[in-house]
Design a protein around this motif. Structure first.
Motif, short mmCIF file in Angstrom:
data_model
loop_
_atom_site.label_atom_id
_atom_site.label_comp_id
_atom_site.label_asym_id
_atom_site.label_seq_id
_atom_site.Cartn_x
_atom_site.Cartn_y
_atom_site.Cartn_z
N VAL A 1 -0.88 11.76 1.08
CA VAL A 1 -0.13 13.09 1.14
C VAL A 1 -1.09 14.48 0.88
CG1 VAL A 1 2.13 12.15 0.54
CG2 VAL A 1 0.76 13.02 -1.19
N LYS A 2 -2.10 14.23 -0.01
CA LYS A 2 -2.99 15.34 -0.26
C LYS A 2 -3.70 15.66 1.28
CE LYS A 2 -4.80 14.60 -4.73
NZ LYS A 2 -5.72 14.32 -5.71
N ARG A 3 -3.83 14.94 2.12
CA ARG A 3 -4.51 15.16 3.55
C ARG A 3 -3.31 15.51 4.32
NH1 ARG A 3 -9.68 13.12 3.76
NH2 ARG A 3 -10.10 11.66 1.84
N HIS A 4 -2.36 14.83 4.47
CA HIS A 4 -1.08 15.13 5.20
C HIS A 4 -0.04 15.10 4.91
CE1 HIS A 4 -4.06 15.11 8.30
NE2 HIS A 4 -4.60 13.93 7.91
N MET B 1 0.78 -1.28 0.09
CA MET B 1 0.21 -0.07 -0.09
C MET B 1 1.04 1.16 0.05
SD MET B 1 -3.18 -0.59 -0.36
CE MET B 1 -2.91 -1.69 -1.31
N ARG B 2 2.26 1.25 0.72
CA ARG B 2 2.84 2.43 0.94
C ARG B 2 3.62 2.50 -0.52
NH1 ARG B 2 6.18 1.94 5.98
NH2 ARG B 2 5.28 0.17 6.63
N ALA B 3 3.48 1.66 -1.46
CA ALA B 3 3.92 1.59 -2.80
C ALA B 3 2.91 1.94 -3.79
CB ALA B 3 4.79 0.41 -3.19
N ASP B 4 1.77 2.07 -3.39
CA ASP B 4 0.69 2.33 -4.27
C ASP B 4 0.53 3.76 -4.46
OD1 ASP B 4 -2.40 2.92 -5.03
OD2 ASP B 4 -2.17 0.70 -5.15
N LYS B 5 0.69 4.26 -5.75
CA LYS B 5 0.46 5.72 -6.16
C LYS B 5 -0.73 6.15 -5.50
CE LYS B 5 1.67 8.78 -9.83
NZ LYS B 5 2.25 9.14 -11.22
N ASP B 6 -1.88 5.64 -6.02
CA ASP B 6 -2.94 6.31 -5.47
C ASP B 6 -3.38 6.40 -3.94
OD1 ASP B 6 -3.75 6.59 -8.32
OD2 ASP B 6 -4.67 4.48 -8.19
N GLU C 1 10.51 4.69 -4.07
CA GLU C 1 10.18 4.99 -5.52
C GLU C 1 9.20 6.22 -5.24
OE1 GLU C 1 7.82 3.24 -9.20
OE2 GLU C 1 8.84 1.82 -7.71
N LEU C 2 8.10 6.15 -4.46
CA LEU C 2 7.29 7.29 -4.40
C LEU C 2 7.84 8.67 -3.77
CD1 LEU C 2 3.75 5.32 -4.02
CD2 LEU C 2 4.83 6.25 -6.22
N GLN C 3 8.65 8.53 -2.95
CA GLN C 3 9.25 9.71 -2.52
C GLN C 3 10.10 10.46 -3.56
OE1 GLN C 3 11.56 7.97 0.92
NE2 GLN C 3 9.77 8.54 2.51
N ALA C 4 10.63 9.69 -4.67
CA ALA C 4 11.21 10.48 -5.58
C ALA C 4 10.29 10.53 -6.96
CB ALA C 4 12.31 9.10 -6.12
N SER C 5 9.08 10.62 -6.69
CA SER C 5 8.00 11.01 -7.57
C SER C 5 7.78 12.48 -7.55
CB SER C 5 7.02 10.20 -7.40
OG SER C 5 5.71 10.86 -8.32
N LYS C 6 8.17 13.24 -8.44
CA LYS C 6 7.81 14.67 -8.44
C LYS C 6 6.54 15.04 -8.21
CE LYS C 6 8.50 19.08 -10.63
NZ LYS C 6 9.01 19.72 -11.66
N VAL C 7 5.42 14.09 -8.80
CA VAL C 7 3.68 14.30 -8.53
C VAL C 7 3.58 14.38 -7.30
CG1 VAL C 7 1.60 13.55 -9.50
CG2 VAL C 7 3.51 13.87 -11.29
N ILE C 8 3.95 13.08 -6.68
CA ILE C 8 3.64 12.76 -5.31
C ILE C 8 4.29 13.78 -4.24
CG2 ILE C 8 4.18 11.36 -3.46
CD1 ILE C 8 1.98 10.07 -5.19
N VAL C 9 5.60 14.23 -4.50
CA VAL C 9 6.14 15.41 -3.70
C VAL C 9 5.42 16.62 -3.83
CG1 VAL C 9 8.61 16.38 -3.16
CG2 VAL C 9 8.19 13.82 -3.41
#
Length: 151
Positions: A28-31, A17-22, A41-49
């Protein structure tokens, strides 16, 4: 459902789940601080960050993949938290526009600016106007500038 009621629910989520982009995007939208519990991998995603720093500039501390050197990401983080400058790349700590954005929110963020910018009279003046204690981080020369000291 857990993410909607508990900001740290992602901490208890499975690695999958921690690797699931959605899932991470929703968290992160909430907190923004939930970024720290996302996969590398997601910590390196510009969209997520970018989403994370929109709600919590301090989330920049958990960005990977060189995103602390990405001007757009850092500028967004600084809109929320001037102290996010601490996590920016050395190159961006020497960028006048970046540091100006930081000291607009928190004058004391001057402490994280490059040595050269801590000697920039205009920038230091702006930092001191926002917070007088920022004078502590100015160059020695500017600490002796009467106009800055009395500002």
């Amino acid at each position: 459902a857990a993410l909607q009621t508990d900001k740290i629910a992602i901490l208890e989520a499975s690695e999958e789940m921690r690797a699931d982009k959605d899932v991470v995007m929703e968290a992160v939208k909430r907190h923004g601080s939930a970024l720290q519990h996302a996969s590398n991998e997601l910590q390196a995603s510009k969209v997520i960050v970018m989403e994370a720093v929109k709600t919590d500039g301090g989330a920049l501390a958990h960005a990977r993949g060189g995103l602390a050197g990405d001007r757009e990401v850092v500028m967004e983080a600084l809109k929320q938290d001037g102290f996010a400058l601490q996590c920016a790349s050395a190159e961006l700590k020497a960028d006048t526009d970046i540091v100006l954005q930081a000291v607009k929110r928190h004058g004391d963020a001057l402490r994280y600016a490059s040595t050269e910018l801590r000697a920039d009279r205009d920038l230091v003046m702006r930092a001191v106007r926002q917070n007088g204690s920022a004078l502590e981080y100015a160059s020695e020369h500017l600490k002796a500038d009467k106009e800055i000291v009395t500002e």
